[in-house]
Enzyme design. Structure first.
Site, PDB file in Angstrom:
ATOM      1  N   ASP A   1     -15.583  12.407  -2.008  1.00 42.42           N
ATOM      2  CA  ASP A   1     -15.029  11.083  -1.703  1.00 42.42           C
ATOM      3  C   ASP A   1     -15.844  10.392  -0.610  1.00 42.42           C
ATOM      4  OD1 ASP A   1     -12.751   9.009  -1.010  1.00 42.42           O
ATOM      5  OD2 ASP A   1     -12.032  10.058  -2.798  1.00 42.42           O
TER       6      ASP A   1
ATOM      7  N   ASP B   1      -2.208   5.805  -3.064  1.00 44.46           N
ATOM      8  CA  ASP B   1      -2.597   6.758  -2.015  1.00 44.46           C
ATOM      9  C   ASP B   1      -1.410   7.603  -1.584  1.00 44.46           C
ATOM     10  OD1 ASP B   1      -5.238   6.241  -1.941  1.00 44.46           O
ATOM     11  OD2 ASP B   1      -5.178   4.864  -0.248  1.00 44.46           O
TER      12      ASP B   1
ATOM     13  N   CYS C   1     -10.038   2.347  -8.691  1.00 51.73           N
ATOM     14  CA  CYS C   1      -9.186   2.630  -7.546  1.00 51.73           C
ATOM     15  C   CYS C   1      -9.286   1.421  -6.633  1.00 51.73           C
ATOM     16  CB  CYS C   1      -9.732   3.877  -6.847  1.00 51.73           C
ATOM     17  SG  CYS C   1      -9.002   4.241  -5.243  1.00 51.73           S
TER      18      CYS C   1
ATOM     19  N   LYS D   1     -15.560   7.591  -8.987  1.00 48.70           N
ATOM     20  CA  LYS D   1     -14.343   6.906  -8.517  1.00 48.70           C
ATOM     21  C   LYS D   1     -14.807   5.617  -7.860  1.00 48.70           C
ATOM     22  CE  LYS D   1     -10.562   7.659  -5.166  1.00 48.70           C
ATOM     23  NZ  LYS D   1     -10.078   8.634  -4.169  1.00 48.70           N
ATOM     24  N   TRP D   2     -14.493   4.490  -8.483  1.00 46.48           N
ATOM     25  CA  TRP D   2     -14.944   3.164  -8.005  1.00 46.48           C
ATOM     26  C   TRP D   2     -13.808   2.559  -7.187  1.00 46.48           C
ATOM     27  CZ3 TRP D   2     -19.024  -0.190 -10.510  1.00 46.48           C
ATOM     28  CH2 TRP D   2     -19.021  -1.486 -10.007  1.00 46.48           C
ATOM     29  N   ASP D   3     -14.016   2.514  -5.882  1.00 44.94           N
ATOM     30  CA  ASP D   3     -12.944   2.093  -4.972  1.00 44.94           C
ATOM     31  C   ASP D   3     -13.156   0.649  -4.521  1.00 44.94           C
ATOM     32  OD1 ASP D   3     -10.739   2.338  -3.328  1.00 44.94           O
ATOM     33  OD2 ASP D   3     -11.517   4.030  -2.163  1.00 44.94           O
ATOM     34  N   MET D   4     -12.137   0.054  -3.959  1.00 49.15           N
ATOM     35  CA  MET D   4     -12.219  -1.310  -3.421  1.00 49.15           C
ATOM     36  C   MET D   4     -11.120  -1.404  -2.371  1.00 49.15           C
ATOM     37  SD  MET D   4     -10.718  -4.659  -4.149  1.00 49.15           S
ATOM     38  CE  MET D   4     -11.316  -6.315  -4.201  1.00 49.15           C
TER      39      MET D   4
ATOM     40  N   ARG E   1     -10.245  -3.354   7.278  1.00 46.22           N
ATOM     41  CA  ARG E   1     -10.782  -1.988   7.313  1.00 46.22           C
ATOM     42  C   ARG E   1     -12.250  -2.005   7.741  1.00 46.22           C
ATOM     43  NH1 ARG E   1     -11.905   2.992   3.227  1.00 46.22           N
ATOM     44  NH2 ARG E   1     -10.510   4.466   4.163  1.00 46.22           N
TER      45      ARG E   1
ATOM     46  N   TRP F   1       0.861  -1.186   0.000  1.00 44.55           N
ATOM     47  CA  TRP F   1       0.000   0.000   0.000  1.00 44.55           C
ATOM     48  C   TRP F   1       0.903   1.244   0.000  1.00 44.55           C
ATOM     49  CZ3 TRP F   1      -0.346   3.836   3.851  1.00 44.55           C
ATOM     50  CH2 TRP F   1      -1.296   4.834   3.572  1.00 44.55           C
TER      51      TRP F   1
HETATM   52  C1  DGJ Z   1      -8.779   4.580  -0.760  1.00 41.95           C
HETATM   53  C2  DGJ Z   1      -8.553   5.527  -1.893  1.00 41.95           C
HETATM   54  O1  DGJ Z   1      -7.372   5.221  -2.551  1.00 41.95           O
HETATM   55  C3  DGJ Z   1      -8.547   6.946  -1.347  1.00 41.95           C
HETATM   56  O2  DGJ Z   1      -8.241   7.839  -2.359  1.00 41.95           O
HETATM   57  C4  DGJ Z   1      -9.877   7.235  -0.733  1.00 41.95           C
HETATM   58  O3  DGJ Z   1     -10.863   7.230  -1.716  1.00 41.95           O
HETATM   59  C5  DGJ Z   1     -10.190   6.211   0.353  1.00 41.95           C
HETATM   60  N1  DGJ Z   1     -10.035   4.871  -0.117  1.00 41.95           N
HETATM   61  C6  DGJ Z   1     -11.581   6.419   0.868  1.00 41.95           C
HETATM   62  O4  DGJ Z   1     -11.956   5.457   1.752  1.00 41.95           O
END
Ligand code: DGJ
Length: 728
Positions: free
Chosen positions: A363, A545, A523, A473-476, A440, A196
């Site tokens: 976000d 990040d 993301c 922004k599709w996060d995981m 998390r 990370w």
């Molecule tokens: C991880 C992403 O990389 C960040 O930019 C942000 O969106 C956080 N998650 C939010 O929980």
């Protein structure tokens, strides 16, 4: 002709502009052998390269040594359990409980296009495809080996389709996508490892005997290793030497391996990781293995890089934004984390619009009752206590300020503290009798289930329909564990990792089909799912990040080794940097973010006045150079990772009439006046004017003698040099 077949010698030859790949069908049993991959050669009977004239000879001549033949034959797709002890590409559990597989050639087809790989991302566009129809007669298993030839970009892609022609179920326990056998010479191997906030660090080391591999069993391509492997000579640099590479168009578990045998040959394999993989194939069913991108360059890593960039820009990224400037965005994550409301967002948007920023991205933290990471994933309902007046009101107000609006989502996840979990605890992956592993504070939704995918899609698409949202922004934010599905029978639980990835692909396909104008950025806790598979759905991916300009040099160097700059999410953030605590000049943060999609990740109302004042100029610079940066040829000039002092790269337009050089002097240097940096990729016949000066230099001078760069005072100073050909 990209694909030719010499019928008398039974040799197939695939040609790109500068490379050839040869396959032969050998012996009465019709084994499919790998003959050659490398610089372009003429058609000829090169089958001697397979050493079938040496002992132990082919089985029809010397079946006494069949095992030795199998264990040395350079194959296109290695079978299992019948004499080849090197890494296999395919294995099964048959009705009788056996694992062996061995395929031989039956026929072939040459297609004028790229076959679609059902449910999977894959390259498209002008190409030709060779399909080798092979068979394991004992099992009744049909195996198609597919090779697509992209001539201009010097790329060949491979994939595999397996069809059950028997009357019984067959369990596939391994199906790799590609295999290459060749003599090892003195190769090293290169991979991209990370963590990370430290993704895609270039690592290069000698090859030794036995197996060396990288992979992921984390359910995503991962921060830790990357689905990419290259093998190259120790003397291969950016500008010289052989380099071969395989890159996997897939976003889940993978293996990339090189095995050096007792006879110093190497076998390179790539595919879905076989750990925990078991796919039940009923009669007449087909399993399709994801695509692998193959590259060979005779003149160094730089050529490989540019070929891959061209290939992905032209043949993988489908978005309508692939070849357009993206809006300069400001994201509130590092600005506010979870602590925001309508008022705060509007004050950021207001100042941002005054400075020329073009889009506000809201976000994590706008839904359910989420004020930290412990709740509400799955409850995709706007929290009107924070977003007072509702989402549409906020978006309209942001639009009135002249900004577009974007939103963050994490559709694959579920918080134990959520209404969704109360109603459907069985929708999360879990193994009965075990405490599910939190990461998390969250679990992962079982996207192998249609009803789960439909729920997620309805929630997210409902949000998008409710206001003028132009970016997602599709996060995981966690990796997969506890792989148990409440909906699958026992003999299909081994399909779960792959079914999950197929579920993600299906969801993103639905999203971009219904919202074709949406700009989607993938993301995953930074850049843990930065892979060619995701590029098929989103033209850009959040790279890391870690937004510190110095750390980003290494992360973006590794990323740009194989991905076009147009795909790399890069933002300017505040100092001291939130990940490493380092201070760097605002100017340098901007210059480094220009080698990507460019945006801001800070509270623009709170940063020092002098930094705010630089923003309009940075935005202007982005607009001035982005066409060049997005579409041009990338050259790596020097690497801070290697020299520990400075970093330098440049982008040259396709017509060679314009170039932008980025120089970052990471460490201040005592008692030096200037440094001369040899450029690359220019036209030696052209004269280039250095913007902002009277200096005009020949391309030949700039490439052979170099560009003089003054010594900069302090740490992490940087300069951009813009060169335009005289008379342009
Ligand atoms: C991880 C992403 O990389 C960040 O930019 C942000 O969106 C956080 N998650 C939010 O929980």
């Amino acid at each position: 002709m990209a694909i030719t077949f010499d019928e008398s010698n039974k040799i197939f030859k695939l040609d790109t502009a500068h490379t050839s790949y040869m396959i032969a069908v050998v012996d009465e049993e019709q084994f499919v052998g790998h003959v050659y991959y490398g610089a372009k050669i003429r058609m000829q009977d090169a089958s001697c390269l397979m050493r079938t004239f040496e002992n132990p000879l082919v089985p029809s001549v010397n079946n006494r040594e069949r095992c030795s033949f199998m264990d040395t034959f350079p194959t296109e797709y290695a079978g299992h359990g019948i004499g080849d002890y090197r890494e296999s590409c395919i294995s099964v559990r048959s009705k009788a409980g056996h694992s062996a597989v061995g395929i031989t050639y039956r026929s072939h087809r040459i297609l004028e296009q790229k076959p679609v790989l059902e449910g999977l991302p894959s390259s498209f566009g002008e190409c030709r495809t060779l399909v080798l129809d092979c068979m394991d007669a004992a099992l009744g298993l049909e195996v198609e080996l597919l090779y697509s030839v992209f001539e201009e970009e010097d790329i060949i892609t491979r994939s595999v389709r397996v069809k059950n022609k028997s009357a019984d179920d067959i369990y596939l326990t391994k199906v790799y996508s590609a295999c290459i056998d060749m003599d090892s010479e003195d190769y090293e191997w290169l991979t991209l490892h990370g963590s990370w906030a430290r993704e895609r660090q270039i690592e290069r080391r000698p090859l030794s005997h036995g197996k060396q591999s990288v992979g992921s069993i984390r359910g995503e391509s991962s921060h830790q290793e990357h689905p990419f492997i290259a093998w190259l000579h120790p003397y291969t640099t950016q500008t010289q030497g052989d380099v071969y590479a395989m890159h996997f168009v897939y976003s889940g578990n993978f293996t990339a391996q090189i095995e050096k045998s007792q006879f110093d040959s190497i076998r390179v394999t790539m595919g879905i990781n076989a750990e925990d993989f078991c796919w039940k194939l009923e009669p007449e069913e087909v399993f399709t293995a994801p695509e692998v991108v193959l590259s060979y360059a005779a003149d160094g890593l730089g050529t490989m890089t540019r070929n891959l960039h061209d290939f992905y820009r032209k043949h993988m990224i489908r978005s309508k934004y692939a070849h357009t400037k993206r809006p300069v965005l400001i994201n509130n994550w590092e600005a506010t984390y979870f602590d925001f409301n309508t008022e705060k967002l509007l004050s950021i948007a207001k100042r941002a619009s005054e400075l020329g920023i073009e889009m506000l991205v809201m976000d994590d933290g706008w839904f359910g009752h989420r004020n930290d990471d412990s709740t509400s994933l799955g409850d995709w309902v706007v929290n009107e206590e924070k977003i007072t007046g509702g989402l549409k009101h906020l978006v309209d107000e942001v639009n009135k300020l002249g900004l577009k609006f974007g939103i963050w989502v994490e559709p694959e996840m579920i918080s134990p503290d959520s209404r969704l979990y109360e109603e459907h605890p069985d929708w999360a992956f879990a193994i009965p009798g075990r405490i599910p592993t939190l990461s998390r504070n969250q679990y992962v939704l079982d996207l192998s289930r249609k009803e789960v995918r439909d729920y997620v899609y309805d929630m997210i698409s409902g949000i998008l329909r409710s206001a003028n949202i132009e970016y997602v922004k599709w996060d995981m934010n966690r990796q997969l564990t506890d792989m148990g599905s409440a909906a699958l029978p026992a003999d299909r639980q081994g399909e779960l990792y792959h079914r999950y990835v197929l579920g993600v692909y299906e969801l993103q396909e639905r999203l971009i089909s219904e919202f074709p104008d949406l700009l989607l950025e993938n993301c995953s806790g930074g850049g843990a799912r930065f892979d060619p598979g995701m590029l098929y759905y989103s033209p850009q991916i959040w790279c890391s990040d870690d937004t510190d300009a110095v750390e980003r040099l290494g992360i973006q160097e590794g990323t740009a080794l194989i991905y076009p700059l147009s795909a790399i999410g890069a933002h300017v953030s505040v100092c001291p940097n939130h990940t490493v605590g380092r201070n760097t000049p605002f100017e340098t943060r901007g210059n480094v973010a220009l080698a990507g999609t460019f945006g801001y990740e800070l509270d623009v109302t709170k940063i020092p006045e002098e930094d705010q004042k630089m923003i309009p100029e940075q935005v202007k610079t982005y607009h001035k150079y982005n066409d060049l940066v997005r579409e041009g040829d990338y050259y790596r000039i020097a690497s801070y990772r290697e020299n520990h002092e400075y970093d330098c790269y440049m982008v040259v337009s396709k017509d060679k009439k314009e170039a932008l050089v980025t120089y970052v002097q990471v460490k201040g240097r005592a008692n030096y006046k200037s440094r001369c940096i040899r450029l690359q990729g220019l036209d030696k016949e052209l004269d280039y004017r250095l913007e902002g000066t009277e200096q005009v230099c020949g391309g030949d001078l700039l490439m052979n003698a170099g560009l003089m760069v003054e010594n900069l005072w302090g740490d992490a100073g940087s300069r951009l040099f813009h060169l335009t050909a005289e008379g342009k």
